[in-house]
Design a protein around this motif. Sequence first.
Motif, mmCIF file in Angstrom:
data_model
loop_
_atom_site.group_PDB
_atom_site.id
_atom_site.type_symbol
_atom_site.label_atom_id
_atom_site.label_comp_id
_atom_site.label_asym_id
_atom_site.label_seq_id
_atom_site.Cartn_x
_atom_site.Cartn_y
_atom_site.Cartn_z
ATOM 1 N N GLN A 1 -6.907 -4.557 -6.719
ATOM 2 C CA GLN A 1 -6.386 -3.215 -6.461
ATOM 3 C C GLN A 1 -7.496 -2.354 -5.855
ATOM 4 O O GLN A 1 -8.615 -2.319 -6.376
ATOM 5 N N TYR A 2 -7.163 -1.669 -4.756
ATOM 6 C CA TYR A 2 -8.145 -0.885 -4.011
ATOM 7 C C TYR A 2 -7.640 0.534 -3.769
ATOM 8 O O TYR A 2 -6.436 0.778 -3.678
ATOM 9 N N VAL A 3 -8.582 1.445 -3.618
ATOM 10 C CA VAL A 3 -8.337 2.719 -2.958
ATOM 11 C C VAL A 3 -8.919 2.596 -1.553
ATOM 12 O O VAL A 3 -10.078 2.202 -1.392
ATOM 13 N N ARG B 1 -12.767 -1.249 -4.659
ATOM 14 C CA ARG B 1 -11.974 -1.924 -5.685
ATOM 15 C C ARG B 1 -12.002 -1.132 -6.984
ATOM 16 O O ARG B 1 -13.052 -0.756 -7.475
ATOM 17 N N VAL B 2 -10.805 -0.891 -7.540
ATOM 18 C CA VAL B 2 -10.696 -0.130 -8.785
ATOM 19 C C VAL B 2 -10.226 -0.990 -9.951
ATOM 20 O O VAL B 2 -10.338 -0.582 -11.107
ATOM 21 N N ASN B 3 -9.710 -2.207 -9.639
ATOM 22 C CA ASN B 3 -9.281 -3.094 -10.720
ATOM 23 C C ASN B 3 -9.066 -4.490 -10.160
ATOM 24 O O ASN B 3 -8.821 -4.665 -8.959
ATOM 25 N N GLU B 4 -9.166 -5.496 -11.024
ATOM 26 C CA GLU B 4 -8.811 -6.869 -10.670
ATOM 27 C C GLU B 4 -8.319 -7.583 -11.912
ATOM 28 O O GLU B 4 -8.653 -7.212 -13.036
ATOM 29 N N TYR B 5 -7.487 -8.608 -11.718
ATOM 30 C CA TYR B 5 -6.952 -9.357 -12.847
ATOM 31 C C TYR B 5 -6.603 -10.770 -12.386
ATOM 32 O O TYR B 5 -6.328 -11.017 -11.206
ATOM 33 N N ASN B 6 -6.633 -11.718 -13.335
ATOM 34 C CA ASN B 6 -6.242 -13.096 -13.046
ATOM 35 C C ASN B 6 -4.728 -13.181 -12.975
ATOM 36 O O ASN B 6 -4.041 -12.901 -13.956
ATOM 37 N N ALA B 7 -4.220 -13.571 -11.820
ATOM 38 C CA ALA B 7 -2.778 -13.722 -11.678
ATOM 39 C C ALA B 7 -2.318 -15.107 -12.137
ATOM 40 O O ALA B 7 -1.233 -15.249 -12.698
ATOM 41 N N SER B 8 -3.144 -16.125 -11.909
ATOM 42 C CA SER B 8 -2.788 -17.476 -12.346
ATOM 43 C C SER B 8 -4.023 -18.355 -12.351
ATOM 44 O O SER B 8 -4.966 -18.136 -11.593
ATOM 45 N N LEU B 9 -4.005 -19.376 -13.218
ATOM 46 C CA LEU B 9 -5.059 -20.384 -13.291
ATOM 47 C C LEU B 9 -4.411 -21.753 -13.355
ATOM 48 O O LEU B 9 -3.333 -21.922 -13.935
ATOM 49 N N LYS C 1 0.853 -1.179 0.000
ATOM 50 C CA LYS C 1 0.000 0.000 0.000
ATOM 51 C C LYS C 1 0.893 1.234 0.000
ATOM 52 O O LYS C 1 1.981 1.225 0.592
ATOM 53 N N ILE C 2 0.448 2.276 -0.673
ATOM 54 C CA ILE C 2 1.215 3.515 -0.739
ATOM 55 C C ILE C 2 0.227 4.677 -0.789
ATOM 56 O O ILE C 2 -0.827 4.584 -1.422
ATOM 57 N N GLY C 3 0.558 5.762 -0.097
ATOM 58 C CA GLY C 3 -0.333 6.902 -0.128
ATOM 59 C C GLY C 3 0.017 7.944 0.913
ATOM 60 O O GLY C 3 1.104 7.924 1.508
ATOM 61 N N PHE D 1 -5.052 5.633 0.293
ATOM 62 C CA PHE D 1 -3.980 4.730 -0.124
ATOM 63 C C PHE D 1 -4.399 3.909 -1.333
ATOM 64 O O PHE D 1 -5.564 3.522 -1.470
ATOM 65 N N PHE D 2 -3.415 3.656 -2.186
ATOM 66 C CA PHE D 2 -3.569 2.708 -3.283
ATOM 67 C C PHE D 2 -2.967 1.389 -2.817
ATOM 68 O O PHE D 2 -1.824 1.353 -2.353
ATOM 69 N N THR D 3 -3.722 0.281 -2.942
ATOM 70 C CA THR D 3 -3.311 -0.990 -2.349
ATOM 71 C C THR D 3 -3.436 -2.134 -3.340
ATOM 72 O O THR D 3 -4.413 -2.213 -4.083
ATOM 73 N N LEU D 4 -2.448 -3.017 -3.325
ATOM 74 C CA LEU D 4 -2.482 -4.239 -4.112
ATOM 75 C C LEU D 4 -2.597 -5.428 -3.162
ATOM 76 O O LEU D 4 -1.757 -5.599 -2.270
ATOM 77 N N GLN D 5 -3.633 -6.245 -3.360
ATOM 78 C CA GLN D 5 -3.856 -7.431 -2.551
ATOM 79 C C GLN D 5 -4.094 -8.636 -3.461
ATOM 80 O O GLN D 5 -4.054 -8.515 -4.676
ATOM 81 N N GLN D 6 -4.354 -9.795 -2.858
ATOM 82 C CA GLN D 6 -4.592 -11.004 -3.635
ATOM 83 C C GLN D 6 -5.613 -11.891 -2.945
ATOM 84 O O GLN D 6 -5.701 -11.902 -1.709
ATOM 85 N N VAL D 7 -6.386 -12.634 -3.730
ATOM 86 C CA VAL D 7 -7.189 -13.723 -3.200
ATOM 87 C C VAL D 7 -6.948 -14.943 -4.083
ATOM 88 O O VAL D 7 -6.908 -14.835 -5.310
ATOM 89 N N GLY D 8 -6.717 -16.083 -3.448
ATOM 90 C CA GLY D 8 -6.469 -17.307 -4.189
ATOM 91 C C GLY D 8 -7.216 -18.470 -3.557
ATOM 92 O O GLY D 8 -7.325 -18.558 -2.321
#
Length: 228
Positions: free
Chosen positions: A112-114, A144-152, A64-66, A84-91
């Motif tokens: 990705q969250y604000v 949440r401002v964005n999400e993407y598939n990290a792996s399948l 997180k940064i801000g 803050f702008f934050t990068l997290q993960q769910v798997g």
Amino acid sequence: MNSCGYVNAMKKYIVSISLLLCATTAHAQGRLGIKFSPGFAFSRAYTNPNNKGFTAKGTAFGFKIGALYDYGFQDNAYLSTGLFFTLQQVGIENKNKEKKLSFAIGEAHGLQYVQLPLLLKLYTGELTLDTRLYVEIGIIGQLRVNEYNASLCKDQTEAFIKKFRRWGVAGQLGVGIEYDVNLVTSIFGGISYQLGMVNVIAEQQTLTHTPAVIGYSDLFSFDVGIRF
């Protein structure tokens, strides 16, 4: 999202965050600051009904940064907020040990969250000259401002999780050391744990013998920053 798009998006949010905080605190009494918190993003996974083979999957880089704003209401007590702008993960994964699914599931998603925190920050007296210990605890609202598939998983043709919740709430507990460089500037470092409190999964694939999967995203981070 490619690397250039990711960097541009992060820059946009950081600039917006900084401008908004400066405008908000221009006529307020308190202290501004900047914080960067790299760390480890991981998740917790449950099912309803429980014990259906699904578990959390993997750990990834998160951060997180801000900008932050601390308002002092007593000598050693502050209300701390910011953006803050934050990068997290769910798997999640299901290795199909019970043979109830036609294929194995294993996937990870970057989120990705604000974030807007509301924390109580408490300071001790001086441990040594110009050095104090602090503890912070509170809640965080996040959008949440964005999400993407990290792996399948190699056997998957599409993600099991189809949609993520737009908003969320998390709890945070942190501890650290702050050093007063001069009368107006301080630097600090510490650790914090962000605990997801709202299920991030809004929609999943509907498969035979598949329960509702519940996922939470957590972040353990190392905090460094400056207050002025």
